[in-house]
Design an enzyme around this catalytic site. Structure first.
Site, PDB file in Angstrom:
ATOM      1  N   ASP A 105      48.299  43.493  27.039  1.00  0.00           N
ATOM      2  CA  ASP A 105      48.513  43.314  28.475  1.00  0.00           C
ATOM      3  C   ASP A 105      47.907  41.986  28.902  1.00  0.00           C
ATOM      4  O   ASP A 105      46.753  41.685  28.582  1.00  0.00           O
ATOM      5  CB  ASP A 105      47.869  44.457  29.260  1.00  0.00           C
ATOM      6  CG  ASP A 105      48.339  44.495  30.708  1.00  0.00           C
ATOM      7  OD1 ASP A 105      49.464  44.058  30.979  1.00  0.00           O
ATOM      8  OD2 ASP A 105      47.581  44.975  31.568  1.00  0.00           O
ATOM      9  N   TYR A 107      47.449  38.863  32.117  1.00  0.00           N
ATOM     10  CA  TYR A 107      46.837  38.719  33.442  1.00  0.00           C
ATOM     11  C   TYR A 107      47.468  37.492  34.072  1.00  0.00           C
ATOM     12  O   TYR A 107      46.802  36.531  34.433  1.00  0.00           O
ATOM     13  CB  TYR A 107      45.330  38.548  33.210  1.00  0.00           C
ATOM     14  CG  TYR A 107      44.399  38.679  34.375  1.00  0.00           C
ATOM     15  CD1 TYR A 107      44.503  39.717  35.292  1.00  0.00           C
ATOM     16  CD2 TYR A 107      43.345  37.765  34.521  1.00  0.00           C
ATOM     17  CE1 TYR A 107      43.590  39.843  36.330  1.00  0.00           C
ATOM     18  CE2 TYR A 107      42.432  37.879  35.549  1.00  0.00           C
ATOM     19  CZ  TYR A 107      42.557  38.924  36.455  1.00  0.00           C
ATOM     20  OH  TYR A 107      41.640  39.050  37.468  1.00  0.00           O
ATOM     21  N   HIS A 112      47.258  37.831  41.855  1.00  0.00           N
ATOM     22  CA  HIS A 112      46.466  39.004  41.501  1.00  0.00           C
ATOM     23  C   HIS A 112      45.084  38.592  41.011  1.00  0.00           C
ATOM     24  O   HIS A 112      44.064  39.156  41.437  1.00  0.00           O
ATOM     25  CB  HIS A 112      47.194  39.805  40.413  1.00  0.00           C
ATOM     26  CG  HIS A 112      46.382  40.929  39.854  1.00  0.00           C
ATOM     27  ND1 HIS A 112      46.033  42.036  40.599  1.00  0.00           N
ATOM     28  CD2 HIS A 112      45.842  41.120  38.621  1.00  0.00           C
ATOM     29  CE1 HIS A 112      45.324  42.872  39.855  1.00  0.00           C
ATOM     30  NE2 HIS A 112      45.188  42.332  38.645  1.00  0.00           N
ATOM     31  N   ARG A 121      33.808  38.525  42.627  1.00  0.00           N
ATOM     32  CA  ARG A 121      32.904  37.371  42.559  1.00  0.00           C
ATOM     33  C   ARG A 121      32.950  36.611  43.887  1.00  0.00           C
ATOM     34  O   ARG A 121      33.353  35.439  43.946  1.00  0.00           O
ATOM     35  CB  ARG A 121      33.289  36.436  41.401  1.00  0.00           C
ATOM     36  CG  ARG A 121      33.202  37.079  40.028  1.00  0.00           C
ATOM     37  CD  ARG A 121      33.570  36.083  38.920  1.00  0.00           C
ATOM     38  NE  ARG A 121      34.909  35.530  39.103  1.00  0.00           N
ATOM     39  CZ  ARG A 121      36.030  36.138  38.747  1.00  0.00           C
ATOM     40  NH1 ARG A 121      35.975  37.326  38.166  1.00  0.00           N
ATOM     41  NH2 ARG A 121      37.208  35.568  38.941  1.00  0.00           N
ATOM     42  N   GLU A 179      49.140  49.769  38.449  1.00  0.00           N
ATOM     43  CA  GLU A 179      49.386  48.339  38.319  1.00  0.00           C
ATOM     44  C   GLU A 179      50.873  48.132  38.077  1.00  0.00           C
ATOM     45  O   GLU A 179      51.424  48.606  37.084  1.00  0.00           O
ATOM     46  CB  GLU A 179      48.554  47.725  37.182  1.00  0.00           C
ATOM     47  CG  GLU A 179      47.076  47.676  37.506  1.00  0.00           C
ATOM     48  CD  GLU A 179      46.273  46.830  36.542  1.00  0.00           C
ATOM     49  OE1 GLU A 179      45.136  46.480  36.882  1.00  0.00           O
ATOM     50  OE2 GLU A 179      46.783  46.521  35.445  1.00  0.00           O
ATOM     51  N   GLN A 220      36.371  51.309  34.310  1.00  0.00           N
ATOM     52  CA  GLN A 220      36.542  49.910  33.893  1.00  0.00           C
ATOM     53  C   GLN A 220      35.362  49.049  34.334  1.00  0.00           C
ATOM     54  O   GLN A 220      34.869  48.211  33.570  1.00  0.00           O
ATOM     55  CB  GLN A 220      37.837  49.361  34.482  1.00  0.00           C
ATOM     56  CG  GLN A 220      38.138  47.915  34.129  1.00  0.00           C
ATOM     57  CD  GLN A 220      39.402  47.412  34.821  1.00  0.00           C
ATOM     58  OE1 GLN A 220      40.060  48.138  35.563  1.00  0.00           O
ATOM     59  NE2 GLN A 220      39.737  46.157  34.588  1.00  0.00           N
ATOM     60  N   TYR A 224      33.441  47.076  31.165  1.00  0.00           N
ATOM     61  CA  TYR A 224      34.204  45.889  30.749  1.00  0.00           C
ATOM     62  C   TYR A 224      33.350  44.691  30.341  1.00  0.00           C
ATOM     63  O   TYR A 224      33.851  43.774  29.681  1.00  0.00           O
ATOM     64  CB  TYR A 224      35.217  45.485  31.821  1.00  0.00           C
ATOM     65  CG  TYR A 224      34.703  44.592  32.913  1.00  0.00           C
ATOM     66  CD1 TYR A 224      34.946  43.217  32.889  1.00  0.00           C
ATOM     67  CD2 TYR A 224      33.983  45.116  33.983  1.00  0.00           C
ATOM     68  CE1 TYR A 224      34.496  42.396  33.898  1.00  0.00           C
ATOM     69  CE2 TYR A 224      33.527  44.305  34.995  1.00  0.00           C
ATOM     70  CZ  TYR A 224      33.784  42.943  34.949  1.00  0.00           C
ATOM     71  OH  TYR A 224      33.326  42.134  35.957  1.00  0.00           O
ATOM     72  N   LYS A 233      41.591  51.888  30.693  1.00  0.00           N
ATOM     73  CA  LYS A 233      43.000  51.511  30.596  1.00  0.00           C
ATOM     74  C   LYS A 233      43.774  52.329  29.557  1.00  0.00           C
ATOM     75  O   LYS A 233      44.997  52.457  29.666  1.00  0.00           O
ATOM     76  CB  LYS A 233      43.111  50.033  30.205  1.00  0.00           C
ATOM     77  CG  LYS A 233      42.543  49.065  31.226  1.00  0.00           C
ATOM     78  CD  LYS A 233      43.543  48.778  32.319  1.00  0.00           C
ATOM     79  CE  LYS A 233      43.132  47.584  33.155  1.00  0.00           C
ATOM     80  NZ  LYS A 233      44.143  47.234  34.174  1.00  0.00           N
ATOM     81  N   SER A 237      49.931  54.448  29.936  1.00  0.00           N
ATOM     82  CA  SER A 237      50.732  53.393  30.559  1.00  0.00           C
ATOM     83  C   SER A 237      52.174  53.882  30.560  1.00  0.00           C
ATOM     84  O   SER A 237      52.640  54.431  29.565  1.00  0.00           O
ATOM     85  CB  SER A 237      50.628  52.066  29.806  1.00  0.00           C
ATOM     86  OG  SER A 237      49.299  51.579  29.802  1.00  0.00           O
TER      87      SER A 237
END
Length: 385
Positions: A105, A107, A112, A121, A179, A220, A224, A233, A237
């Site tokens: 997967d 990103y 996003h 952050r 998602e 997560q 992570y 995750k 799916s």
């Protein structure tokens, strides 16, 4: 019989997506969708490669074979078709269309990644991590947990750190998210130690599915750092039942958003994306309409990066785009971005999508549907560390 189509049917002869169906009392077989019908390819074309419960054997034959079969299908389906080869969609069960070999997967949506960066952050001057525009970030998932549309999704359990706590607890996720993504299916693989150039992606990519990378945000968040997503995750799916061939999407190719300079192995003469509109519904209400056209990294660049270290690929490999989000309001591809709360037991999530071709015709993908069911029972004594 002759299969009649409604005007501008998104599952017309210009689409012809592949899937695997099961008629009552029969073994699964490969079919193609035309309108509201599924046509048995073994009976239509007389080829035993389709008399199986998987597309893998056909995909492994490569792009020349894919093109010839597509041409044969367009000709055969334009005329009379044997009644024995045709089933109404309401009379069959759709199954996972291919055996998933490996799953990655990415990103790839800047919107996003920026949305999450601002959430996680807030003190950082740039919501994107320093590496984001240099490479398509990704993680490896579990192929065994990929399920076909219509399969229930069990709420996962795992460790999570409650707000204000200094020790984790164990239990069902309380921040279960969706998602909205696209998945890309590899038809022809490569050996260990070889690479796929971005310009050669078309020799390997077979088709596209809708994809929901269900995410337990609380699990997560605790796990992570430093190695990335794992149990948050890997529980499920969902993919759509129809694989839209890349050839059907030629007319939907568009330029990706402007990219900053990249290293040579990711550079392309006109990196391409796809003009695909997605829609996310929960319990029948549309909550978001993410545009895949806004995605920063091209599928070809993702595949090139996946193999640049010499990693092998196999027929049936699947890589997903990561959450698709757009720049506008109502275009976020996950609930954590929308900010309206997380999924409850009993919620049904539907991801739908259509591509727009340059000539105005539409390409349908069907749906990726999943309903959340309660977590598996677990002893109360397992709740604390």
């Amino acid at each position: 019989m002759r299969i009649d189509l409604v005007p501008d049917d998104p599952f017309g002869l210009h689409n012809l997506p592949y899937g695997v169906y099961r008629a009552a009392g029969r073994a699964p077989r490969v079919g193609v969708r035309l309108g509201s019908y599924v046509v048995d390819l073994s009976r239509l074309l007389g080829d035993e490669v389709f008399a199986t419960g998987s597309l893998n054997a056909f995909m492994a034959q490569g792009p020349t074979r894919w093109a010839s079969v597509r041409a044969d299908l367009a000709e055969a389906l334009a005329g009379e078709v044997s009644d024995e080869a045709v089933h109404h969609l309401a009379d069959v069960t759709l199954e996972l269309p291919f055996e998933v070999a490996d799953y990655v997967d990415f990103y790839a949506s800047e919107h996003h990644a920026s949305n999450l960066g601002r959430l996680f952050r807030p003190e950082a001057p740039d919501p994107l991590t320093p590496n984001w525009k240099h490479l398509p970030i990704g993680y490896h998932g579990r192929s065994a947990s990929i399920v076909v549309s219509g399969t229930d999704v069990v709420r996962p359990c795992g460790q999570r750190l409650p707000p204000g706590a200094d020790k984790p607890v164990f239990g069902p996720s309380t921040r279960l998210d969706l998602e909205c993504e696209l998945g890309f299916v590899v038809g022809v693989g490569t050996g260990l130690g070889s690479r796929i150039a971005a310009a050669d992606a078309d020799e390997h990519l077979f088709g596209v599915v809708l994809f929901n990378d269900w995410s337990a945000r609380d699990i997560q968040a605790w796990e992570y750092v430093p190695l990335g997503p794992f149990l948050g995750k890997s529980f499920a799916s969902t993919v759509s039942a129809w694989v839209v061939p890349m050839a059907a999407l030629d007319g939907a190719r568009i330029a990706v958003p402007p990219q900053e300079p990249v290293l040579p192995y990711l550079a392309m003469d006109g990196p391409w994306g796809l003009d695909i509109d997605l829609a996310v519904s929960i319990n029948g209400e549309v909550v978001s309409r993410p545009p895949y056209a806004a995605t920063y990294w091209s599928p070809a660049q993702m595949l090139a990066h996946l193999t640049v270290n010499g990693a092998a690929t196999r027929t049936g490999d699947l890589f997903a785009s990561g959450t698709v989000s757009g720049p506008g309001r109502g275009q976020q591809g996950s609930l954590i971005e929308i900010g309206t709360g997380f999924l409850e037991d009993g919620d049904e999530v539907v991801i739908a999508g259509e591509a727009r071709l340059a000539d105005g015709r539409r390409i349908g993908f069907g749906e990726a549907v999943g309903r959340v069911v309660p977590a598996l029972p677990w002893g109360e004594e397992q709740g604390d560390v």
